[in-house]
Design a protein around this motif. Structure first.
Motif, PDB file in Angstrom:
ATOM      1  N   TRP A 106       0.617  -1.668   0.016  1.00  0.00           N
ATOM      2  CA  TRP A 106      -0.094   0.061  -0.277  1.00  0.00           C
ATOM      3  C   TRP A 106       0.587   1.327   0.162  1.00  0.00           C
ATOM      4  O   TRP A 106       1.689   0.991   0.652  1.00  0.00           O
ATOM      5  N   VAL A 107       0.756   1.824  -0.332  1.00  0.00           N
ATOM      6  CA  VAL A 107       1.150   3.802  -0.859  1.00  0.00           C
ATOM      7  C   VAL A 107       0.064   4.691   0.274  1.00  0.00           C
ATOM      8  O   VAL A 107      -1.087   4.606  -0.459  1.00  0.00           O
ATOM      9  N   LEU A 108       0.631   5.643   1.312  1.00  0.00           N
ATOM     10  CA  LEU A 108      -0.027   6.417   1.765  1.00  0.00           C
ATOM     11  C   LEU A 108       0.705   7.130   1.681  1.00  0.00           C
ATOM     12  O   LEU A 108       1.602   7.193   1.675  1.00  0.00           O
ATOM     13  N   HIS A 109       0.073   8.197   1.905  1.00  0.00           N
ATOM     14  CA  HIS A 109       0.770   9.659   2.715  1.00  0.00           C
ATOM     15  C   HIS A 109       0.036  10.000   4.007  1.00  0.00           C
ATOM     16  O   HIS A 109      -1.067  10.295   4.253  1.00  0.00           O
ATOM     17  N   SER A 110       0.742  10.015   5.044  1.00  0.00           N
ATOM     18  CA  SER A 110       0.793  10.045   6.929  1.00  0.00           C
ATOM     19  C   SER A 110      -0.137   8.564   6.877  1.00  0.00           C
ATOM     20  O   SER A 110      -1.221   9.188   7.177  1.00  0.00           O
ATOM     21  N   ALA A 111       0.554   7.472   6.976  1.00  0.00           N
ATOM     22  CA  ALA A 111       0.311   5.825   7.009  1.00  0.00           C
ATOM     23  C   ALA A 111      -1.200   5.860   8.159  1.00  0.00           C
ATOM     24  O   ALA A 111      -1.665   5.353   8.359  1.00  0.00           O
ATOM     25  N   ASP A 112      -0.113   6.766   8.924  1.00  0.00           N
ATOM     26  CA  ASP A 112      -0.595   6.496  10.570  1.00  0.00           C
ATOM     27  C   ASP A 112      -2.286   6.839  11.370  1.00  0.00           C
ATOM     28  O   ASP A 112      -2.860   6.745  11.972  1.00  0.00           O
ATOM     29  N   GLN A 113      -1.938   7.912  10.359  1.00  0.00           N
ATOM     30  CA  GLN A 113      -4.018   8.554  10.448  1.00  0.00           C
ATOM     31  C   GLN A 113      -4.624   7.545  10.099  1.00  0.00           C
ATOM     32  O   GLN A 113      -5.592   7.441  10.590  1.00  0.00           O
ATOM     33  N   ASP A 114      -4.198   7.071   8.857  1.00  0.00           N
ATOM     34  CA  ASP A 114      -5.432   6.138   8.197  1.00  0.00           C
ATOM     35  C   ASP A 114      -5.416   4.868   8.501  1.00  0.00           C
ATOM     36  O   ASP A 114      -6.775   4.628   8.595  1.00  0.00           O
ATOM     37  N   LEU A 115      -4.648   4.701   8.458  1.00  0.00           N
ATOM     38  CA  LEU A 115      -4.929   2.543   9.027  1.00  0.00           C
ATOM     39  C   LEU A 115      -5.202   2.195  10.506  1.00  0.00           C
ATOM     40  O   LEU A 115      -5.934   1.176  10.154  1.00  0.00           O
ATOM     41  N   PRO A 116      -5.733   3.167  11.232  1.00  0.00           N
ATOM     42  CA  PRO A 116      -6.584   2.433  12.527  1.00  0.00           C
ATOM     43  C   PRO A 116      -8.217   2.190  12.025  1.00  0.00           C
ATOM     44  O   PRO A 116      -8.473   1.036  11.787  1.00  0.00           O
ATOM     45  N   GLY A 117      -8.529   2.854  11.163  1.00  0.00           N
ATOM     46  CA  GLY A 117      -9.525   3.029  10.732  1.00  0.00           C
ATOM     47  C   GLY A 117     -10.013   1.740   9.661  1.00  0.00           C
ATOM     48  O   GLY A 117     -10.874   1.171   9.098  1.00  0.00           O
ATOM     49  N   LEU A 118      -8.804   1.659   8.895  1.00  0.00           N
ATOM     50  CA  LEU A 118      -8.651   0.630   7.710  1.00  0.00           C
ATOM     51  C   LEU A 118      -8.533  -0.285   8.790  1.00  0.00           C
ATOM     52  O   LEU A 118      -9.842  -1.652   7.411  1.00  0.00           O
ATOM     53  N   GLU A 119      -8.281  -0.822   9.884  1.00  0.00           N
ATOM     54  CA  GLU A 119      -8.231  -1.970  10.107  1.00  0.00           C
ATOM     55  C   GLU A 119      -9.837  -1.992  10.824  1.00  0.00           C
ATOM     56  O   GLU A 119      -9.587  -3.159  10.903  1.00  0.00           O
ATOM     57  N   GLU A 120     -10.118  -1.452  11.583  1.00  0.00           N
ATOM     58  CA  GLU A 120     -11.329  -1.796  11.515  1.00  0.00           C
ATOM     59  C   GLU A 120     -12.133  -2.110  11.109  1.00  0.00           C
ATOM     60  O   GLU A 120     -13.070  -2.628  11.220  1.00  0.00           O
ATOM     61  N   LEU A 121     -11.851  -1.921   9.054  1.00  0.00           N
ATOM     62  CA  LEU A 121     -13.030  -2.719   8.362  1.00  0.00           C
ATOM     63  C   LEU A 121     -12.230  -4.233   8.195  1.00  0.00           C
ATOM     64  O   LEU A 121     -12.359  -4.657   6.697  1.00  0.00           O
ATOM     65  N   GLY A 122     -11.554  -4.733   8.316  1.00  0.00           N
ATOM     66  CA  GLY A 122     -10.625  -6.018   8.393  1.00  0.00           C
ATOM     67  C   GLY A 122      -9.306  -5.652   6.337  1.00  0.00           C
ATOM     68  O   GLY A 122      -9.202  -6.445   6.089  1.00  0.00           O
ATOM     69  N   LEU A 123      -8.275  -4.601   7.201  1.00  0.00           N
ATOM     70  CA  LEU A 123      -8.308  -3.991   5.831  1.00  0.00           C
ATOM     71  C   LEU A 123      -6.989  -3.572   6.198  1.00  0.00           C
ATOM     72  O   LEU A 123      -6.783  -2.661   7.230  1.00  0.00           O
ATOM     73  N   ARG A 124      -5.935  -4.301   6.055  1.00  0.00           N
ATOM     74  CA  ARG A 124      -4.043  -4.225   6.713  1.00  0.00           C
ATOM     75  C   ARG A 124      -3.414  -4.731   5.830  1.00  0.00           C
ATOM     76  O   ARG A 124      -3.607  -5.548   4.422  1.00  0.00           O
ATOM     77  N   PRO A 125      -2.200  -3.624   5.207  1.00  0.00           N
ATOM     78  CA  PRO A 125      -1.356  -4.119   4.049  1.00  0.00           C
ATOM     79  C   PRO A 125      -0.153  -4.690   4.732  1.00  0.00           C
ATOM     80  O   PRO A 125       0.078  -5.336   5.601  1.00  0.00           O
ATOM     81  N   ALA A 126       0.233  -5.555   3.520  1.00  0.00           N
ATOM     82  CA  ALA A 126       1.036  -6.475   3.675  1.00  0.00           C
ATOM     83  C   ALA A 126       2.799  -5.855   3.395  1.00  0.00           C
ATOM     84  O   ALA A 126       3.808  -6.128   4.047  1.00  0.00           O
ATOM     85  N   MET A 127       2.566  -4.805   2.721  1.00  0.00           N
ATOM     86  CA  MET A 127       3.591  -3.951   3.098  1.00  0.00           C
ATOM     87  C   MET A 127       3.301  -2.529   3.049  1.00  0.00           C
ATOM     88  O   MET A 127       2.327  -2.151   2.502  1.00  0.00           O
ATOM     89  N   LEU A 128       4.401  -1.466   3.020  1.00  0.00           N
ATOM     90  CA  LEU A 128       3.495  -0.568   3.429  1.00  0.00           C
ATOM     91  C   LEU A 128       4.757   0.590   2.439  1.00  0.00           C
ATOM     92  O   LEU A 128       6.259   0.640   3.238  1.00  0.00           O
ATOM     93  N   TYR A 129       4.025   1.639   1.720  1.00  0.00           N
ATOM     94  CA  TYR A 129       5.392   3.569   2.324  1.00  0.00           C
ATOM     95  C   TYR A 129       4.444   4.118   1.428  1.00  0.00           C
ATOM     96  O   TYR A 129       3.413   4.394   1.598  1.00  0.00           O
ATOM     97  N   ASP A 130       5.168   4.971   2.766  1.00  0.00           N
ATOM     98  CA  ASP A 130       4.874   6.262   3.411  1.00  0.00           C
ATOM     99  C   ASP A 130       5.458   7.581   2.832  1.00  0.00           C
ATOM    100  O   ASP A 130       6.886   7.698   3.174  1.00  0.00           O
ATOM    101  N   THR A 131       4.137   8.434   1.842  1.00  0.00           N
ATOM    102  CA  THR A 131       4.722   8.991   1.020  1.00  0.00           C
ATOM    103  C   THR A 131       5.628  10.454   2.057  1.00  0.00           C
ATOM    104  O   THR A 131       6.067  11.210   1.321  1.00  0.00           O
ATOM    105  N   GLU A 132       4.289  10.496   2.744  1.00  0.00           N
ATOM    106  CA  GLU A 132       4.912  11.541   3.762  1.00  0.00           C
ATOM    107  C   GLU A 132       6.212  11.607   4.571  1.00  0.00           C
ATOM    108  O   GLU A 132       7.001  11.994   4.863  1.00  0.00           O
TER     109      GLU A 132
END
Length: 420
Positions: A106-132
Motif C-alpha cells: 500500500w502507498v499512503l501519505h501519513s499512513a498512521d492517520q488512516d491505518l487504524p480506521g482501515l484496520e477496523e474494516l479488516g483492511l491491512r497491508p502486507a507492505m507499506l510505503y508512506d510518502t509523507e
C-alpha cells in the motif's frame, strides 16, 4: 549504513516554486461510489486485474465524529483505475476486497492517520510505503501531499475538503473529485520518492520506518486525557479540578456513545466555566455561557450530576493539581533539580542537531525525543560499562530502529561521556 548529501539540493521554502500544472480531475473521471456487497466483489476483481502497488487513502470526519472511522476509502492501482468505497453500509462485507488488497504493497501519505480506521474494516497491508515519511527522511522542507506532489511531479493539487464532515450523505460531487485526486498520482509519487531516497542512500532507513508504522497499531490512549482540556491551567483548586474531570468524563461517555466529536457535545470553555462557578442548581448552570442554549438545556441534568459527583468526593480522591509524571519532568525544571541530567540533555541535543544537519533528517525522526530525555534523566552507567552498548540497549528496548541506533548511538556515547 550512512547517507551523504551528494543528491540535488532540495529547494527551501524561501525559494520560488517551479511552475506547476493544476490537477483538476481524475484522468478517467470520478467513478461511482461502491455501496453494495456486489459492487465490492466487482471492485475486488477489478483491482486484482491491476498490477503494482496500491494507492490508498481514507477520509474521516475528525472534528465532527468521535471515532477514527473511515467514511470513504479511495483505492487506485495501475491497470485497474480508481475505486471509491463507502464502507458505512457495507462495513462487514469487505471480505472479497480484503482478500485482494491485503496481499499488496500500500502507498499512503501519513499512513498512521488512516491505518487504524482501515484496520477496523479488516483492511491491512502486507507492505507499506508512506510518502509523507519518505519526504521527511529525504529532507524535504514541507511534507504535505500537495507540497511534495508540486515539488517532485510538477502538479498542483487543489485542497479544501480534507477537514470536511465526511460522514455527510450524500457526498457532494466536488468532494468525490477531491478524494479521487488524492490517490490519482500517489504511486507515481512513491516511485519518485523511492528514487530520491535511493540517491541519498536512505532506502533501508525508509524500509525500517515503514515496517515500524505498519506493525505499530493504534497509539495507546494517554493517561488522564481530561487534563488536556483547554484552559484547565487556570484551575488552581483541587475540588474545581475534579469538576473538570467529571464533566470531561461525562462528555466523553456521551461523545463515544453518539460518535460525535467531544467539542460539539460541550466545548472546553464551558467545562472550565462551570468548574470556576460551581453552580448548584439547574437554573444556576443555565445562566452560564453555552449551558443556556437549546441543545445544552436538554442535558442539564447530566452536567449538574457530574458537578455534584465532584462536590461529593472526599478530599483523598481529589486529583492533584500537578499531574503525576510518567517519566522525566519537563526539561525546563532539570537545571534546578538535576543539573547533571540537564547537562547531558544539552549535550545530546547539540549532537543530534548537528547530526540532523549532516544527514538532512529532522531530529525527531533520528530518534524519539522521549527516548533521549529518558536516557539523560535515568543515566546509570556503571564505571566499567561500555557507554555505546548501554545506550544501544536503552534505545532498542524503547523501540528505536536499527538505522536510528547505528546513526545516533556512536555520537551520543561520545557526547555523554566526554569530560567537560
Amino acid at each position: 549504513m550512512s547517507a551523504g548529501n551528494d543528491h540535488d539540493p532540495i529547494p527551501s521554502d524561501d525559494e520560488p516554486a517551479a511552475a506547476t500544472v493544476p490537477l483538476l480531475a481524475p484522468r478517467e473521471g470520478v467513478p461511482d461510489v461502491v455501496t453494495t456487497a456486489a459492487d465490492v466483489d466487482e471492485a475486488a476483481a477489478l483491482l486484482a486485474r491491476g498490477h503494482g502497488p496500491l494507492a490508498v487513502d481514507a477520509e474521516r470526519a475528525s472534528g465532527y465524529r468521535y471515532s477514527a472511522r473511515a467514511y470513504l476509502v479511495q483505492l487506485r492501482r495501475s491497470g485497474a483505475g480508481t475505486v471509491l468505497i463507502d464502507p458505512i453500509p457495507i462495513a462487514g462485507g469487505l471480505g472479497s476486497l480484503a482478500s485482494v488488497i491485503n496481499e499488496l504493497e500500500w502507498v499512503l501519505h501519513s499512513a498512521d492517520q488512516d491505518l487504524p480506521g482501515l484496520e477496523e474494516l479488516g483492511l491491512r497491508p502486507a507492505m507499506l510505503y508512506d510518502t509523507e515519511l519518505a519526504g521527511r527522511l529525504a529532507g524535504f522542507p514541507r511534507v504535505g501531499l500537495a507540497a511534495i506532489v508540486a515539488q517532485t511531479l510538477g502538479f498542483e493539487l487543489k485542497k479544501g475538503h480534507g477537514a470536511a464532515d465526511w460522514s455527510k450523505r450524500p457526498l457532494p460531487d466536488s468532494w468525490l473529485n477531491y478524494a479521487a485526486l488524492d490517490v490519482e498520482i500517489l504511486v507515481e509519487l512513491r516511485d519518485e520518492m523511492a528514487a530520491e531516497l535511493d540517491r541519498q542512500g536512505k532506502s533501508e532507513w525508509a524500509a525500517q520506518e515503514f515496517e515500524h508504522i505498519r506493525l505499530a497499531g493504534p497509539p495507546k490512549p494517554k493517561p488522564e486525557r481530561w487534563r488536556r482540556t483547554s484552559g484547565v491551567h487556570a484551575i488552581k483548586n483541587a475540588r474545581k479540578l475534579a469538576i473538570v474531570r467529571e464533566l470531561w468524563m461525562a462528555r466523553d461517555e456521551i461523545a463515544t456513545r453518539r460518535d460525535i466529536a467531544p467539542g460539539r457535545i460541550l466545548p472546553d470553555s464551558a467545562i472550565v466555566s462551570a468548574a470556576q462557578s460551581v453552580p448548584s442548581t439547574i437554573d444556576g448552570l443555565r445562566e452560564l455561557p453555552v449551558f443556556g442554549g437549546p441543545r445544552q438545556r436538554r442535558s442539564s441534568r447530566a452536567w449538574l450530576s457530574a458537578i455534584e459527583r465532584a462536590r461529593a468526593l472526599p478530599d483523598s480522591e481529589l486529583p492533584p493539581l500537578t499531574p503525576p509524571f510518567d517519566g522525566p519532568p519537563p526539561a525546563g525544571r532539570w537545571a534546578r533539580h538535576h543539573p547533571e541530567a540537564a547537562a547531558r540533555l544539552t549535550a545530546a541535543r547539540t549532537e543530534l542537531s548537528a547530526l540532523s544537519e549532516e544527514v538532512s533528517v529532522p531530529v525527531e525522526n533520528l530518534v524519539s525525543p522521549e527516548l533521549v530525555r529518558r536516557l539523560c534523566w535515568d543515566w546509570e552507567l556503571p564505571p566499567t560499562a561500555d557507554a555505546a552498548a548501554y545506550i544501544d540497549a536503552r534505545f532498542a528496548a524503547g523501540g528505536a530502529r536499527p538505522w536510528q541506533r547505528d546513526l545516533t548511538v556512536p555520537r551520543l556515547s561520545k557526547a555523554l561521556t566526554d569530560e567537560k
